[in-house]
Design a protein around this motif. Structure first.
Motif, mmCIF file in Angstrom:
data_model
loop_
_atom_site.group_PDB
_atom_site.id
_atom_site.type_symbol
_atom_site.label_atom_id
_atom_site.label_comp_id
_atom_site.label_asym_id
_atom_site.label_seq_id
_atom_site.Cartn_x
_atom_site.Cartn_y
_atom_site.Cartn_z
ATOM 1 N N GLU A 5 0.756 -1.173 -0.029
ATOM 2 C CA GLU A 5 0.014 0.019 -0.089
ATOM 3 C C GLU A 5 0.649 1.232 0.039
ATOM 4 O OE1 GLU A 5 -3.414 0.046 -0.313
ATOM 5 O OE2 GLU A 5 -3.537 -2.040 -0.287
ATOM 6 N N ASN A 6 2.221 1.326 0.496
ATOM 7 C CA ASN A 6 2.905 2.368 0.562
ATOM 8 C C ASN A 6 4.375 2.138 0.003
ATOM 9 O OD1 ASN A 6 1.072 4.067 2.361
ATOM 10 N ND2 ASN A 6 1.153 2.349 3.692
ATOM 11 N N PHE A 7 4.813 3.044 -0.508
ATOM 12 C CA PHE A 7 6.401 2.878 -0.911
ATOM 13 C C PHE A 7 7.175 2.518 0.140
ATOM 14 C CE2 PHE A 7 6.176 7.446 -0.398
ATOM 15 C CZ PHE A 7 7.487 7.641 0.437
ATOM 16 N N GLU A 8 7.064 2.939 1.514
ATOM 17 C CA GLU A 8 7.894 2.876 2.360
ATOM 18 C C GLU A 8 7.765 1.227 2.503
ATOM 19 O OE1 GLU A 8 6.468 6.922 3.281
ATOM 20 O OE2 GLU A 8 5.309 5.058 2.591
ATOM 21 N N ASP A 9 7.038 0.429 2.378
ATOM 22 C CA ASP A 9 6.941 -0.957 2.386
ATOM 23 C C ASP A 9 7.775 -1.635 1.417
ATOM 24 O OD1 ASP A 9 5.265 -0.798 4.565
ATOM 25 O OD2 ASP A 9 3.544 -0.727 3.236
ATOM 26 N N ILE A 42 26.869 13.178 -5.117
ATOM 27 C CA ILE A 42 26.925 11.951 -4.571
ATOM 28 C C ILE A 42 25.710 11.800 -3.651
ATOM 29 C CG2 ILE A 42 28.478 11.958 -2.681
ATOM 30 C CD1 ILE A 42 29.276 8.896 -3.650
ATOM 31 N N ASN A 43 25.303 12.946 -2.918
ATOM 32 C CA ASN A 43 24.304 12.756 -2.170
ATOM 33 C C ASN A 43 23.211 12.922 -2.827
ATOM 34 O OD1 ASN A 43 24.832 12.682 0.982
ATOM 35 N ND2 ASN A 43 26.437 13.952 0.463
ATOM 36 N N SER A 44 22.934 13.655 -3.999
ATOM 37 C CA SER A 44 22.110 13.971 -4.716
ATOM 38 C C SER A 44 21.639 12.593 -5.635
ATOM 39 C CB SER A 44 22.203 15.006 -5.746
ATOM 40 O OG SER A 44 21.241 15.130 -6.590
ATOM 41 N N ALA A 45 22.544 11.910 -6.005
ATOM 42 C CA ALA A 45 22.304 10.648 -6.726
ATOM 43 C C ALA A 45 21.491 9.523 -5.849
ATOM 44 C CB ALA A 45 23.573 10.139 -7.268
ATOM 45 N N ALA A 46 22.281 9.552 -4.582
ATOM 46 C CA ALA A 46 21.812 8.437 -3.552
ATOM 47 C C ALA A 46 20.396 8.985 -3.269
ATOM 48 C CB ALA A 46 22.488 8.619 -2.339
ATOM 49 N N GLY A 47 19.857 10.084 -3.238
ATOM 50 C CA GLY A 47 18.621 10.535 -2.835
ATOM 51 C C GLY A 47 17.657 10.271 -3.796
ATOM 52 N N SER A 48 18.068 10.412 -5.233
ATOM 53 C CA SER A 48 17.496 10.225 -6.456
ATOM 54 C C SER A 48 16.787 8.942 -6.536
ATOM 55 C CB SER A 48 18.108 10.755 -7.454
ATOM 56 O OG SER A 48 17.405 10.279 -8.880
ATOM 57 N N ILE A 49 17.664 8.037 -6.061
ATOM 58 C CA ILE A 49 17.184 6.549 -5.994
ATOM 59 C C ILE A 49 15.799 6.304 -5.124
ATOM 60 C CG2 ILE A 49 17.789 4.149 -5.591
ATOM 61 C CD1 ILE A 49 20.683 5.158 -5.621
ATOM 62 N N MET A 50 15.944 6.683 -3.912
ATOM 63 C CA MET A 50 14.593 6.510 -3.005
ATOM 64 C C MET A 50 13.717 7.404 -3.387
ATOM 65 S SD MET A 50 16.292 7.949 0.716
ATOM 66 C CE MET A 50 14.592 7.920 1.408
ATOM 67 N N ASP A 51 13.900 8.526 -4.040
ATOM 68 C CA ASP A 51 12.832 9.655 -4.517
ATOM 69 C C ASP A 51 12.031 8.957 -5.812
ATOM 70 O OD1 ASP A 51 13.547 11.067 -2.292
ATOM 71 O OD2 ASP A 51 14.555 12.566 -3.468
ATOM 72 N N ASN A 52 12.805 8.413 -6.785
ATOM 73 C CA ASN A 52 12.441 7.911 -7.774
ATOM 74 C C ASN A 52 11.417 6.767 -7.562
ATOM 75 O OD1 ASN A 52 12.829 9.512 -10.470
ATOM 76 N ND2 ASN A 52 14.915 9.526 -9.343
ATOM 77 N N ILE A 53 11.866 6.181 -6.588
ATOM 78 C CA ILE A 53 11.122 4.806 -6.411
ATOM 79 C C ILE A 53 9.532 5.123 -5.906
ATOM 80 C CG2 ILE A 53 10.792 2.629 -4.699
ATOM 81 C CD1 ILE A 53 14.005 2.814 -5.012
ATOM 82 N N ALA A 54 9.743 6.184 -4.971
ATOM 83 C CA ALA A 54 8.679 6.695 -4.213
ATOM 84 C C ALA A 54 7.682 7.557 -5.065
ATOM 85 C CB ALA A 54 9.016 7.951 -3.085
ATOM 86 N N GLU A 55 8.219 8.310 -5.969
ATOM 87 C CA GLU A 55 7.309 8.888 -6.980
ATOM 88 C C GLU A 55 6.888 8.324 -8.222
ATOM 89 O OE1 GLU A 55 7.703 12.517 -10.303
ATOM 90 O OE2 GLU A 55 9.323 12.361 -8.937
ATOM 91 N N GLY A 56 7.433 7.095 -8.438
ATOM 92 C CA GLY A 56 6.885 6.164 -9.556
ATOM 93 C C GLY A 56 5.757 5.275 -8.600
ATOM 94 N N PHE A 57 6.044 4.938 -7.506
ATOM 95 C CA PHE A 57 4.977 4.154 -6.874
ATOM 96 C C PHE A 57 3.676 4.942 -6.760
ATOM 97 C CE2 PHE A 57 2.837 2.671 -3.215
ATOM 98 C CZ PHE A 57 2.827 1.575 -3.215
ATOM 99 N N GLU A 58 3.622 6.075 -6.477
ATOM 100 C CA GLU A 58 2.649 7.315 -6.529
ATOM 101 C C GLU A 58 2.054 7.574 -7.526
ATOM 102 O OE1 GLU A 58 1.444 7.684 -3.376
ATOM 103 O OE2 GLU A 58 2.873 7.025 -2.284
ATOM 104 N N ARG A 59 2.600 7.181 -8.926
ATOM 105 C CA ARG A 59 1.942 7.331 -10.038
ATOM 106 C C ARG A 59 0.819 6.271 -10.405
ATOM 107 N NH1 ARG A 59 3.932 11.560 -13.446
ATOM 108 N NH2 ARG A 59 5.588 12.339 -12.223
ATOM 109 N N ASP A 60 -0.041 6.594 -11.245
ATOM 110 C CA ASP A 60 -1.175 5.519 -11.286
ATOM 111 C C ASP A 60 -1.025 4.355 -12.532
ATOM 112 O OD1 ASP A 60 -3.070 6.649 -9.435
ATOM 113 O OD2 ASP A 60 -3.717 8.322 -10.945
ATOM 114 N N GLY A 61 -0.003 3.816 -12.484
ATOM 115 C CA GLY A 61 0.171 2.850 -13.348
ATOM 116 C C GLY A 61 1.611 2.156 -13.376
#
Length: 127
Positions: A5-9, A42-61
């Motif tokens: 139900e949540n990207f955190e899972d 390097i911090n931005s690239a590392a953050g981009s990984i988790m942020d893109n997983i979260a953003e993609g999860f929250e999309r509708d497909g």
């Protein structure tokens, strides 16, 4: 199979978060402190990984989610590559780099596994 139900899972998001913590720890000490641009990169690239997983999860497909997972996979490769530069410049030790390499390798395979699962699932969503 239980529905997530949540990207955190998601395991991939949890590992990406762990990688962010590790990278931030390394960049908060020693020679990294004087190299603001590389530290930010390097911090931005590392953050981009988790942020893109979260953003993609929250999309509708699945199609959009897969696209964001590929972006996350690319950022994961970027962190892996940057770890070699950090090692070569003596910003981190071989042991510290190995910690990054283990996490990025694990993420690479987990991300590809999730991509494959989504591609082969019947659910498509709206986009």
């Amino acid at each position: 199979m239980a529905r997530i139900e949540n990207f955190e899972d998601l395991d991939v998001w949890k590992i990406a978060r762990q990688l962010c913590i590790v990278v931030k720890g390394f960049t908060s000490k020693s020679k990294f402190l004087k190299d603001f641009k590389f530290s930010a990169q390097i911090n931005s690239a590392a953050g981009s990984i988790m942020d893109n997983i979260a953003e993609g999860f929250e999309r509708d497909g699945n199609k959009e989610f897969i696209n964001f997972l590929y972006i996350a996979k690319g950022s994961n490769g970027e962190v892996r590559s940057q770890s070699y530069r950090a090692l070569d410049w003596d910003y981190i030790s071989k042991e510290e780099q190995n910690e990054i390499l283990v996490l990025t390798e694990k993420l690479k395979f987990k991300l590809q596994g999730l991509i494959n699962t989504l591609k082969n699932s019947g659910a498509k969503g709206y986009k």
